[in-house]
Design an enzyme around this catalytic site. Structure first.
Site, PDB file in Angstrom:
ATOM      1  N   LYS A  60     -20.830  44.988 -38.309  1.00 18.84           N
ATOM      2  CA  LYS A  60     -20.655  44.594 -39.711  1.00 18.84           C
ATOM      3  C   LYS A  60     -19.180  44.552 -40.077  1.00 18.84           C
ATOM      4  O   LYS A  60     -18.727  43.658 -40.809  1.00 18.84           O
ATOM      5  CB  LYS A  60     -21.397  45.575 -40.627  1.00 18.84           C
ATOM      6  CG  LYS A  60     -22.916  45.489 -40.531  1.00 18.84           C
ATOM      7  CD  LYS A  60     -23.570  46.623 -41.299  1.00 18.84           C
ATOM      8  CE  LYS A  60     -25.082  46.602 -41.128  1.00 18.84           C
ATOM      9  NZ  LYS A  60     -25.755  47.769 -41.711  1.00 18.84           N
ATOM     10  N   GLN A 104     -26.472  53.390 -44.354  1.00 20.32           N
ATOM     11  CA  GLN A 104     -27.104  53.095 -43.060  1.00 20.32           C
ATOM     12  C   GLN A 104     -28.308  54.007 -42.827  1.00 20.32           C
ATOM     13  O   GLN A 104     -28.199  55.230 -42.903  1.00 20.32           O
ATOM     14  CB  GLN A 104     -26.087  53.270 -41.928  1.00 20.32           C
ATOM     15  CG  GLN A 104     -26.582  52.863 -40.568  1.00 20.32           C
ATOM     16  CD  GLN A 104     -26.769  51.359 -40.442  1.00 20.32           C
ATOM     17  OE1 GLN A 104     -26.069  50.581 -41.060  1.00 20.32           O
ATOM     18  NE2 GLN A 104     -27.736  50.957 -39.653  1.00 20.32           N
ATOM     19  N   ASP A 127     -28.196  45.673 -49.841  1.00 18.43           N
ATOM     20  CA  ASP A 127     -29.261  45.798 -48.845  1.00 18.43           C
ATOM     21  C   ASP A 127     -30.616  45.381 -49.431  1.00 18.43           C
ATOM     22  O   ASP A 127     -31.569  45.156 -48.698  1.00 18.43           O
ATOM     23  CB  ASP A 127     -29.339  47.247 -48.342  1.00 18.43           C
ATOM     24  CG  ASP A 127     -29.435  47.324 -46.830  1.00 18.43           C
ATOM     25  OD1 ASP A 127     -29.265  46.281 -46.166  1.00 18.43           O
ATOM     26  OD2 ASP A 127     -29.681  48.422 -46.302  1.00 18.43           O
TER      27      ASP A 127
END
Length: 314
Positions: A60, A104, A127
């Site tokens: 990322k 995460q 997200d």
């Protein structure tokens, strides 16, 4: 006349499509920076030292650099308390240079993931898993600010491959919160007739065989055989599974939830693993972060909503 054995499905090149999208994002990021002095910023919070998470975060970070998005990494120890993790999320919520926040997953067992995700400001939830975003996704006539990245990437692959969804029979294999459930809702919003196959479904083979569109997200290596696929169907394989392969230096290779070689003989379109859905997930994260920065600019100018945002920037 060609026999079925001569048939070869069109391969949906997710890597190439994702690169096209990244190029588009890079241009839009330059425009945003030049016209408004705003550079999109993405903060990634990682707890602990899981190698898979570290690898994904590294990918990322590289992707952000490629398109001109500021990447901020927050590494916290495995034993960080839930209180301290939420305090960090609140700090990022208040940071005007951070437009997107990604925590995460998975988190350590002593931390309540639902609680942490719900603390992310909805306008920074790139997200797409904030309860309000998921709730709006589930309701007719409501539009979430952000869509979950992998499901969004699946539909983008279909769209950019010229595959229509409206009125089609779609079968989603798997019902996880991350892929199966949200992608089924997205397909519904796109006017598909949707069936979800899961571990308690009876006769999954025949259900799947009726599908014009298959989204495979069960986490079972090569579960879906060629005989399960309707001729000409579009197959999007989200699965990433490691299987033993002594011919490889690593001792394993990655395969999807679909038997790729068999699927190629029957399907109309199919995504490979790797190189299909995976690159799209990161591309959609970048797109969501860009959109979040746009929202920030339009809010500062006194405008609200995606339609206003689009009219200003294009």
């Amino acid at each position: 006349m060609a026999s079925q054995s001569d048939h070869k499905a069109a391969i949906i090149d997710g890597k190439a499509i994702a690169q096209t999208i990244r190029n588009e994002i890079a241009e839009e990021v330059r425009h945003l920076s030049q016209k408004y002095g705003k550079v999109p910023g993405l903060a990634v919070v990682i707890v602990g030292n899981r190698k898979d998470s570290q690898s994904y975060v590294s990918m990322k970070r590289k992707a952000c650099a490629e398109v001109g998005i500021l990447s901020l990494d927050i590494d916290l120890p495995e034993d960080v308390s839930q209180v301290d993790l939420i305090a960090k999320v609140h700090e990022l919520n208040a940071n005007p240079d951070v437009h997107g926040i990604l925590v995460q997953l998975p988190l350590p067992k002593h931390i309540n993931e639902e609680k942490v995700l719900s603390e992310i400001s909805i306008d920074k939830d790139v997200d797409g898993f904030h309860p309000l975003n998921i709730g709006k996704l589930a309701m007719k006539g409501r539009e979430p600010l952000f869509l979950p990245c992998t499901p969004k990437g699946c539909l983008e692959l279909l769209s950019r491959s010229g595959i229509s969804i409206k009125g089609k029979k779609a079968v989603v294999v798997g019902r996880s919160n991350i892929v199966g459930l949200p992608v089924s809702l997205l397909l519904l919003k796109a006017d598909a007739t949707v069936t979800v196959v899961h571990s308690h479904s009876h006769d999954p083979e025949n259900i799947i065989r009726e599908a014009d569109i298959i989204i495979a997200a069960a986490g079972q290596a090569m579960m879906i055989k060629g005989s399960w696929i309707k001729p000409g169907a579009a197959v999007i394989d989200v699965g990433t599974n490691a299987i033993d392969d002594s011919s490889r230096k690593s001792g394993y290779r990655l395969v999807g939830d679909v038997d790729f070689q068999e699927a190629c003989k029957v399907a109309g379109w199919v995504t490979p693993v790797p190189g299909g859905v995976g690159p799209m997930t990161v591309a959609m994260l970048l797109k969501n972060t860009l959109d979040a920065a746009r929202f920030s600019v339009t809010s500062a100018m006194g405008f609200v909503g995606c339609s206003t945002c689009s009219s200003i920037f294009f």
